[in-house]
Write a protein that holds these residues in place. Sequence first.
Motif, PDB file in Angstrom:
ATOM      1  N   UNK A 113      12.186 -70.065 -12.016  1.00  0.00           N
ATOM      2  CA  UNK A 113      12.152 -68.725 -12.595  1.00  0.00           C
ATOM      3  C   UNK A 113      13.244 -67.844 -11.978  1.00  0.00           C
ATOM      4  N   UNK A 114      13.960 -67.135 -12.841  1.00  0.00           N
ATOM      5  CA  UNK A 114      15.068 -66.311 -12.382  1.00  0.00           C
ATOM      6  C   UNK A 114      16.376 -67.052 -12.299  1.00  0.00           C
ATOM      7  N   UNK A 115      16.348 -68.349 -12.567  1.00  0.00           N
ATOM      8  CA  UNK A 115      17.568 -69.146 -12.490  1.00  0.00           C
ATOM      9  C   UNK A 115      18.370 -69.122 -13.779  1.00  0.00           C
ATOM     10  N   UNK A 116      19.451 -69.918 -13.787  1.00  0.00           N
ATOM     11  CA  UNK A 116      20.383 -69.912 -14.911  1.00  0.00           C
ATOM     12  C   UNK A 116      20.617 -71.318 -15.430  1.00  0.00           C
ATOM     13  N   UNK A 117      20.543 -71.468 -16.741  1.00  0.00           N
ATOM     14  CA  UNK A 117      20.957 -72.702 -17.410  1.00  0.00           C
ATOM     15  C   UNK A 117      22.338 -72.433 -17.981  1.00  0.00           C
ATOM     16  N   UNK A 118      23.345 -73.138 -17.475  1.00  0.00           N
ATOM     17  CA  UNK A 118      24.728 -72.931 -17.893  1.00  0.00           C
ATOM     18  C   UNK A 118      25.143 -74.104 -18.780  1.00  0.00           C
ATOM     19  N   UNK A 119      25.514 -73.805 -20.008  1.00  0.00           N
ATOM     20  CA  UNK A 119      25.778 -74.841 -21.003  1.00  0.00           C
ATOM     21  C   UNK A 119      27.280 -74.992 -21.216  1.00  0.00           C
ATOM     22  N   UNK A 120      27.775 -76.214 -20.995  1.00  0.00           N
ATOM     23  CA  UNK A 120      29.181 -76.520 -21.297  1.00  0.00           C
ATOM     24  C   UNK A 120      29.297 -77.565 -22.392  1.00  0.00           C
ATOM     25  N   UNK A 121      28.187 -78.209 -22.773  1.00  0.00           N
ATOM     26  CA  UNK A 121      28.230 -79.348 -23.681  1.00  0.00           C
ATOM     27  C   UNK A 121      28.568 -78.961 -25.109  1.00  0.00           C
ATOM     28  N   UNK A 122      29.121 -79.917 -25.832  1.00  0.00           N
ATOM     29  CA  UNK A 122      29.440 -79.817 -27.259  1.00  0.00           C
ATOM     30  C   UNK A 122      28.277 -80.462 -28.005  1.00  0.00           C
ATOM     31  N   UNK A 123      27.432 -79.643 -28.646  1.00  0.00           N
ATOM     32  CA  UNK A 123      26.259 -80.155 -29.359  1.00  0.00           C
ATOM     33  C   UNK A 123      26.684 -80.521 -30.776  1.00  0.00           C
ATOM     34  N   UNK A 124      27.065 -81.783 -30.955  1.00  0.00           N
ATOM     35  CA  UNK A 124      27.660 -82.221 -32.224  1.00  0.00           C
ATOM     36  C   UNK A 124      26.682 -82.765 -33.233  1.00  0.00           C
ATOM     37  N   UNK A 125      25.387 -82.831 -32.897  1.00  0.00           N
ATOM     38  CA  UNK A 125      24.402 -83.405 -33.809  1.00  0.00           C
ATOM     39  C   UNK A 125      23.159 -82.520 -33.890  1.00  0.00           C
ATOM     40  N   UNK A 126      22.505 -82.581 -35.039  1.00  0.00           N
ATOM     41  CA  UNK A 126      21.240 -81.875 -35.207  1.00  0.00           C
ATOM     42  C   UNK A 126      21.418 -80.427 -35.623  1.00  0.00           C
ATOM     43  N   UNK A 127      20.378 -79.898 -36.248  1.00  0.00           N
ATOM     44  CA  UNK A 127      20.411 -78.511 -36.712  1.00  0.00           C
ATOM     45  C   UNK A 127      19.935 -77.528 -35.651  1.00  0.00           C
ATOM     46  N   UNK A 130      10.122 -66.143 -18.264  1.00  0.00           N
ATOM     47  CA  UNK A 130      10.322 -66.603 -16.884  1.00  0.00           C
ATOM     48  C   UNK A 130      11.662 -66.155 -16.294  1.00  0.00           C
ATOM     49  N   UNK A 131      12.305 -65.206 -16.934  1.00  0.00           N
ATOM     50  CA  UNK A 131      13.588 -64.688 -16.432  1.00  0.00           C
ATOM     51  C   UNK A 131      14.631 -65.787 -16.276  1.00  0.00           C
ATOM     52  N   UNK A 132      14.550 -66.810 -17.133  1.00  0.00           N
ATOM     53  CA  UNK A 132      15.558 -67.869 -17.098  1.00  0.00           C
ATOM     54  C   UNK A 132      16.685 -67.502 -18.063  1.00  0.00           C
ATOM     55  N   UNK A 133      17.886 -67.407 -17.535  1.00  0.00           N
ATOM     56  CA  UNK A 133      19.046 -67.039 -18.333  1.00  0.00           C
ATOM     57  C   UNK A 133      19.711 -68.294 -18.889  1.00  0.00           C
ATOM     58  N   UNK A 134      20.026 -68.278 -20.180  1.00  0.00           N
ATOM     59  CA  UNK A 134      20.800 -69.352 -20.797  1.00  0.00           C
ATOM     60  C   UNK A 134      22.195 -68.803 -21.073  1.00  0.00           C
ATOM     61  N   UNK A 135      23.176 -69.348 -20.364  1.00  0.00           N
ATOM     62  CA  UNK A 135      24.568 -68.897 -20.502  1.00  0.00           C
ATOM     63  C   UNK A 135      25.375 -69.978 -21.208  1.00  0.00           C
ATOM     64  N   UNK A 136      26.160 -69.579 -22.188  1.00  0.00           N
ATOM     65  CA  UNK A 136      27.009 -70.529 -22.902  1.00  0.00           C
ATOM     66  C   UNK A 136      28.453 -70.041 -22.862  1.00  0.00           C
ATOM     67  N   UNK A 137      29.355 -70.936 -23.176  1.00  0.00           N
ATOM     68  CA  UNK A 137      30.753 -70.529 -23.194  1.00  0.00           C
ATOM     69  C   UNK A 137      31.636 -71.637 -23.712  1.00  0.00           C
ATOM     70  N   UNK A 138      32.819 -71.244 -24.147  1.00  0.00           N
ATOM     71  CA  UNK A 138      33.870 -72.165 -24.564  1.00  0.00           C
ATOM     72  C   UNK A 138      34.972 -72.108 -23.514  1.00  0.00           C
TER      73      UNK A 138
END
Length: 349
Positions: free
Chosen positions: A257-271, A285-293
């Motif tokens: 709780x309070x942590x960060x999920x940092x996304x770098x992946x290329x999600x090439x499948x699925x809707x 739960x104060x979980x941050x989801x951060x994305x970026x290119x």
Amino acid sequence: MKAFVMREIGRVGVIDKPVPRPGPNDAVVRTTRALICTSDTHTVSGGIGPREDLTLGHEAVGVVHEVGSEVRQFRPGDRVLVGAITPDWGDPASQNGHPSQSGGPLGGWKFANVKDGVFAEYFHVNEADANMAKIPDDVSDDAAVYCADMLSTGFMGAEHGNIPIGGTVAVLAQGPVGLMATAGARLRGAGLVIGVESVPSRQKLAQFYGADEIVDFTKQDVVERILELTDGEGVDTAIEALGADATFQTCVKVTKPGGTISVTGYFGEGEFVRIPRVEWGVGMADKTIATGLCPGGRVRMERLLRLLQARRIDPTHMTSHQFGFDEIERAFEVMDRKLEDVVKPLIVF
């Protein structure tokens, strides 16, 4: 000139194309080194829709061949690194601090998307003064080419992860981006870095680049093992470096709780990509989801090159294969089918 292209979905080949010409603010670069990325294989598989005779590739260095009349920072003969992402720097998104999204979502991604990429003897660079960087004399092309995407994207995963000094980090998948996220987590001051990977050669590379612990998902329950390693708390930061729904869900589950999920992946499948409801604290739960290119731009590239100069990082250990440009079809097959324990194929022009 020769160019390696996507003829159509599922089919590639080498064809002849004219050498590009620069506009007033642009440049044309003669390619010396390039890297094949899994994103290129996703593209050929139809990840971004149909394309016809589009030159592939977005990771390259070279020598300036020609510049437009308004280019001030570069001259023919300069050795240069070009970011995989080449934003339009006057766009409102750029001025709001999100240049990779200039022109719309993912709009800074031009190479092998909306314009010809870098797998050719020459390639075009828009807004050259802002999207290229001079390579220092003491940095090799073989190393500098990794700054175009792998270092920039992997380090972005660590930067967006809000890693506290001495904090705990899990990096899920130790491909080239995941390996550089692992190295980036160590550079950002993480106290415990956990690499999740099943391939032995990549496990060794993960340890080389800074992983303190390796979790093999074919032998252990990843969530249970990460919770065990963190005394039941979960990690401060989980970095998703694969681009898969299951991996993303695991990141949510292992983040405290309070942590960060940092996304770098290329999600090439699925809707859809699913969020596990309970482990998300039913949304609270104060979980941050951060994305970026992958961040682009000359200043970013200069900073990454400075790390190579200072020997803070040596990305060339990821080069598992080397091919001449005349062998690029075979190189693409090796990357696409993940043959011969491939990590990253380097193309020499």
